[in-house]
Design an enzyme around this catalytic site. Structure first.
Site, PDB file in Angstrom:
ATOM      1  N   HIS A  86      39.384  23.072  30.309  1.00 21.46           N
ATOM      2  CA  HIS A  86      39.403  21.880  29.439  1.00 21.46           C
ATOM      3  C   HIS A  86      38.850  20.641  30.144  1.00 21.46           C
ATOM      4  O   HIS A  86      38.646  19.610  29.485  1.00 21.46           O
ATOM      5  CB  HIS A  86      40.829  21.570  28.962  1.00 21.46           C
ATOM      6  CG  HIS A  86      41.410  22.625  28.085  1.00 21.46           C
ATOM      7  ND1 HIS A  86      40.788  23.093  26.950  1.00 21.46           N
ATOM      8  CD2 HIS A  86      42.579  23.331  28.179  1.00 21.46           C
ATOM      9  CE1 HIS A  86      41.539  24.030  26.384  1.00 21.46           C
ATOM     10  NE2 HIS A  86      42.621  24.201  27.113  1.00 21.46           N
ATOM     11  N   ASP A 101      40.592  32.929  27.190  1.00 22.50           N
ATOM     12  CA  ASP A 101      41.794  32.111  27.019  1.00 22.50           C
ATOM     13  C   ASP A 101      41.999  31.841  25.523  1.00 22.50           C
ATOM     14  O   ASP A 101      41.037  31.803  24.756  1.00 22.50           O
ATOM     15  CB  ASP A 101      41.608  30.792  27.782  1.00 22.50           C
ATOM     16  CG  ASP A 101      42.876  29.968  27.875  1.00 22.50           C
ATOM     17  OD1 ASP A 101      43.539  30.035  28.926  1.00 22.50           O
ATOM     18  OD2 ASP A 101      43.204  29.249  26.900  1.00 22.50           O
ATOM     19  N   HIS A 103      42.757  29.162  24.133  1.00 24.74           N
ATOM     20  CA  HIS A 103      42.234  27.844  23.760  1.00 24.74           C
ATOM     21  C   HIS A 103      40.723  27.794  23.993  1.00 24.74           C
ATOM     22  O   HIS A 103      40.217  28.400  24.950  1.00 24.74           O
ATOM     23  CB  HIS A 103      42.893  26.747  24.614  1.00 24.74           C
ATOM     24  CG  HIS A 103      44.386  26.729  24.523  1.00 24.74           C
ATOM     25  ND1 HIS A 103      45.194  27.361  25.453  1.00 24.74           N
ATOM     26  CD2 HIS A 103      45.211  26.169  23.613  1.00 24.74           C
ATOM     27  CE1 HIS A 103      46.464  27.167  25.115  1.00 24.74           C
ATOM     28  NE2 HIS A 103      46.507  26.465  24.006  1.00 24.74           N
ATOM     29  N   ASP A 157      46.918  33.540  27.696  1.00 26.22           N
ATOM     30  CA  ASP A 157      47.856  32.947  26.745  1.00 26.22           C
ATOM     31  C   ASP A 157      47.634  33.425  25.312  1.00 26.22           C
ATOM     32  O   ASP A 157      48.332  32.968  24.401  1.00 26.22           O
ATOM     33  CB  ASP A 157      47.831  31.408  26.825  1.00 26.22           C
ATOM     34  CG  ASP A 157      46.446  30.833  27.008  1.00 26.22           C
ATOM     35  OD1 ASP A 157      45.461  31.587  26.899  1.00 26.22           O
ATOM     36  OD2 ASP A 157      46.341  29.613  27.263  1.00 26.22           O
TER      37      ASP A 157
HETATM   38 ZN   LIG Z   1      44.861  28.289  27.290  1.00 23.94          ZN
END
Ligand SMILES: [Zn+2]
Length: 309
Positions: free
Chosen positions: A126, A163, A165, A244
């Site tokens: 991120h 991931d 996200h 995750d």
């Molecule tokens: Zn993540």
């Protein structure tokens, strides 16, 4: 076949406070499962070096690197964003995390290892060029990709991000860059609510609805990732390895299990074997259920290290 396992005790000293899901115990959970599964003995353990300003500045403006250095507290916690904080050890942890990814690239490009897994925190995907975000300070996998290109003359790097996200920071850094192909899946709509609006041609972003599991992962990889990777012919594969999307992970609402992580890693290993001399460097991102994280990383490394036959 040698697989490097790169980590450092500094990465466990970065602590964003009680009850923060991105916690030091994540690394211990991984170590436990490597021992329990019997694969620890097959790994070449390496200490992560500190990334240098030169390495970081290939991705982040040096003003940003200096601002992070200046923000590091002597005591207590300093918040960089609502989710991301630094304690007195966080700067060194972040430098080790990026440095681990750089070392992984050096080892596989020099032929001293066939693959590498970086058990590091803080995570990175991120982190944008000039902005920390979502538990991330430096974009570790991006620093590794640029290092491969600048220091080793690699012409095409693939970044594989599974991931849960979207890796918005990595997209911010590499969108439109012909030397980098990013393939990703992520829960959508979900934090950070990016990745679906007219992505650049080198961003193969596959949003998946909440509740998606191994079937949806396999379809995304087979229909979208593999054709793009076949055409791109990467000379090096980097993983933004977040766990995750596991069914037991309370951070999101996906249904992946260990077999799914093994499967996607095996497909990517086939690409690496065909186009990239088997060179793979995997860098830990998310994964917050300690038990599921440890088990999933063990399966991922088992495939990286070709211990799955
Ligand atoms: Zn993540």
């Amino acid at each position: 076949m040698t697989t490097a396992f790169i980590t450092h005790p500094d990465c466990a000293k970065h602590d964003m406070g009680a009850h923060h899901p991105e916690c030091p115990q994540r690394l211990a959970a991984i170590e436990d499962q490597l021992i329990a599964s019997g694969i620890s003995q097959y790994l070449m353990r390496c200490d992560a070096p500190l990334a240098t300003d030169e390495q970081l500045a290939r991705v982040h403006p040096i003003e940003y690197v200096n601002a992070i250095r200046d923000a590091a507290p002597d005591e207590g916690l300093v918040h960089l964003d609502p989710d991301t904080a630094m304690n007195p050890f966080s700067l060194r942890a972040a430098l080790r995390a990026a440095g681990a990814a750089v070392l992984g690239v050096d080892l596989v490009m020099r032929g001293e290892a066939d693959s590498a897994f970086c058990a590091v925190r803080p995570p990175g995907h991120h982190a944008c060029r000039a902005r920390p975000m979502g538990f991330c300070i430096f974009n570790n996998v991006a620093v590794a990709a640029r290092h491969a290109i600048e220091a080793h003359g690699v012409e095409r790097v693939a970044i594989v991000d599974f991931d849960v996200h979207h890796g918005n920071g990595t997209e911010d850094i590499f969108e439109g860059d012909p030397q980098v192909l990013m393939v990703s899946i992520f829960q959508h709509p979900f934090y950070p609510y990016s990745g679906t609006e007219n992505p650049a041609a080198n961003m193969v972003n596959i949003p998946l609805p909440a509740g998606s599991g191994g079937k949806q992962l396999r379809e995304a990889v087979s229909r979208h990732w593999l054709p793009a990777l076949d055409e791109f012919r990467p000379e090096l594969l980097l993983f933004s390895a977040g766990f995750d999307a596991h069914a037991e992970d309370g951070m999101a609402m996906m249904r992946f299990v260990e077999d799914d992580y093994a499967w996607v890693t095996a497909r990517m290993r086939e690409v690496a074997d065909r186009d990239a001399k088997g060179r793979m460097v995997s860098v830990l991102e998310g994964g917050y259920s300690l038990s599921a994280l440890g088990r999933s990383v063990a399966r991922h490394i088992r495939v990286l290290a070709r211990l799955d036959a």
